[in-house]
Write a protein that holds these residues in place. Structure first.
Motif, PDB file in Angstrom:
ATOM      1  N   LEU A  39       5.635   2.558  57.189  1.00  0.00           N
ATOM      2  CA  LEU A  39       6.074   3.345  58.336  1.00  0.00           C
ATOM      3  C   LEU A  39       6.871   4.574  57.888  1.00  0.00           C
ATOM      4  O   LEU A  39       6.769   5.633  58.511  1.00  0.00           O
TER       5      LEU A  39
ATOM      6  N   SER B  73      11.632   3.161  63.189  1.00  0.00           N
ATOM      7  CA  SER B  73      10.461   3.452  62.358  1.00  0.00           C
ATOM      8  C   SER B  73       9.205   3.597  63.208  1.00  0.00           C
ATOM      9  O   SER B  73       8.338   4.420  62.914  1.00  0.00           O
ATOM     10  N   LEU B  74       9.095   2.811  64.290  1.00  0.00           N
ATOM     11  CA  LEU B  74       7.921   2.881  65.149  1.00  0.00           C
ATOM     12  C   LEU B  74       8.038   3.987  66.197  1.00  0.00           C
ATOM     13  O   LEU B  74       7.101   4.761  66.405  1.00  0.00           O
TER      14      LEU B  74
ATOM     15  N   GLY C 283      11.916   8.969  57.523  1.00  0.00           N
ATOM     16  CA  GLY C 283      10.889   8.420  56.641  1.00  0.00           C
ATOM     17  C   GLY C 283      11.423   8.096  55.268  1.00  0.00           C
ATOM     18  O   GLY C 283      11.109   7.049  54.697  1.00  0.00           O
TER      19      GLY C 283
ATOM     20  N   LEU D  72       7.280   7.570  65.266  1.00  0.00           N
ATOM     21  CA  LEU D  72       5.906   8.024  65.086  1.00  0.00           C
ATOM     22  C   LEU D  72       5.434   8.908  66.236  1.00  0.00           C
ATOM     23  O   LEU D  72       4.504   9.687  66.069  1.00  0.00           O
ATOM     24  N   TRP D  73       6.046   8.762  67.428  1.00  0.00           N
ATOM     25  CA  TRP D  73       5.572   9.582  68.546  1.00  0.00           C
ATOM     26  C   TRP D  73       6.675  10.261  69.367  1.00  0.00           C
ATOM     27  O   TRP D  73       6.378  11.014  70.290  1.00  0.00           O
TER      28      TRP D  73
ATOM     29  N   ARG E 222      12.626  13.753  61.072  1.00  0.00           N
ATOM     30  CA  ARG E 222      11.645  12.713  60.772  1.00  0.00           C
ATOM     31  C   ARG E 222      11.490  12.510  59.264  1.00  0.00           C
ATOM     32  O   ARG E 222      11.180  11.420  58.794  1.00  0.00           O
TER      33      ARG E 222
ATOM     34  N   ALA F 280       4.407   7.053  56.845  1.00  0.00           N
ATOM     35  CA  ALA F 280       3.749   7.636  58.022  1.00  0.00           C
ATOM     36  C   ALA F 280       4.621   8.689  58.685  1.00  0.00           C
ATOM     37  O   ALA F 280       4.138   9.749  59.114  1.00  0.00           O
ATOM     38  N   ASN F 281       5.927   8.410  58.775  1.00  0.00           N
ATOM     39  CA  ASN F 281       6.853   9.406  59.337  1.00  0.00           C
ATOM     40  C   ASN F 281       6.911  10.659  58.463  1.00  0.00           C
ATOM     41  O   ASN F 281       6.947  11.779  58.974  1.00  0.00           O
TER      42      ASN F 281
ATOM     43  N   ARG G 270       3.730  12.662  59.060  1.00  0.00           N
ATOM     44  CA  ARG G 270       3.709  13.357  60.363  1.00  0.00           C
ATOM     45  C   ARG G 270       4.638  14.566  60.351  1.00  0.00           C
ATOM     46  O   ARG G 270       4.426  15.511  61.123  1.00  0.00           O
TER      47      ARG G 270
END
Length: 245
Positions: free
Chosen positions: A236, A36-37, A105, A40-41, A101, A239-240, A243
């Motif tokens: 999270l 999950s983290l 998510g 994000l990138w 992603r 957020a995914n 993004r």
């Protein structure tokens, strides 16, 4: 080493310290938190490769226990299904125009809502092997798409009505099988991927987090922590999804 070169290593270490801490407190959650983290990138496939070694090593000790013979005879259909679809199912993008992603998510949001809702799962007969096979096939497809293997595996294990210690051992065995299958899908045993520096950094951080989590576990309410954790998964996941748009 410049800050730009050091930053990815610090990010990986921070993620796996946190993920290991969650596993130290609850006995599960390392892959879910890490994916999950990291999602994000970085691309989910890249994040999943980093996940293999920490997940495998931290799950092995959890496999130990007196009930392994009974669990093997009970859970082999689940494992068979997970291996088949994790290793050989087609990429999600080949079946539908969905970004990886987005899938990650969505599964995080669903898992977070499930954890907050805590529905009573109907009991499943332990000799109903075909239900376990279906659960394993579905879990393998989710794992292949997102590298997260909690759904529908965890609800299925809850439906078996295992006692606490046996449940912990069952989770360890299932997560180990899922991790090995994911590693095979990613070809992580080839070309030295598991021996790369980032994998060792992730492993060291996860082990440190595991120790920290074990110390914290005795000082906080597990129920309160899990409720907060599921809320974090929802955030999270959202957020995914954001993004990916």
């Amino acid at each position: 080493m410049s800050y730009a070169q050091l930053a990815p290593w610090l990010g990986i270490a921070a993620v796996f310290i946190l993920a290991g801490g969650v596993k130290g407190i609850t006995g599960m959650g390392l892959p879910t938190v890490a994916m999950s983290l990291l999602g994000l990138w970085m691309a989910p496939a890249q994040a999943a490769t980093l996940l293999v070694m920490p997940s495998l090593v931290t799950n092995v000790a959890q496999c130990l226990g007196p009930a392994w013979r009974r669990l093997v005879s009970m859970l082999w259909p689940v494992w068979l299904g997970m291996v088949v679809t994790t290793v050989w199912s087609p990429d999600l993008g080949a079946l539908a125009p969905i970004d990886a992603r987005v899938a990650l998510g969505a599964i995080l949001v669903v898992y977070g809502l499930w954890g907050l809702w805590k529905p009573v799962v109907p009991q499943v007969a332990r000799d109903a092997w075909w239900i376990g096979l279906v659960a394993g096939l579905a879990t393998g497809f989710v794992t292949a798409s997102t590298a997260v293997f909690v759904l529908p595996l965890v609800p299925y294990l809850q439906a078996l009505r295992l006692d606490k210690d046996t449940m912990i051992q069952a989770l360890g065995l299932c997560f180990t099988v899922a991790t090995l299958a994911l590693a095979a899908r990613l070809h992580a045993f080839e070309g030295g991927t598991l021996l790369a520096g980032p994998s060792f950094a992730a492993l060291g951080a996860a082990v440190a987090g595991l120790g920290i989590g074990a110390m914290v576990r005795a000082r906080i309410s597990a129920t309160t922590f899990q409720r907060a954790l599921f809320l974090v998964f929802i955030a999270l996941g959202a957020a995914n999804l954001w993004r990916a748009m």
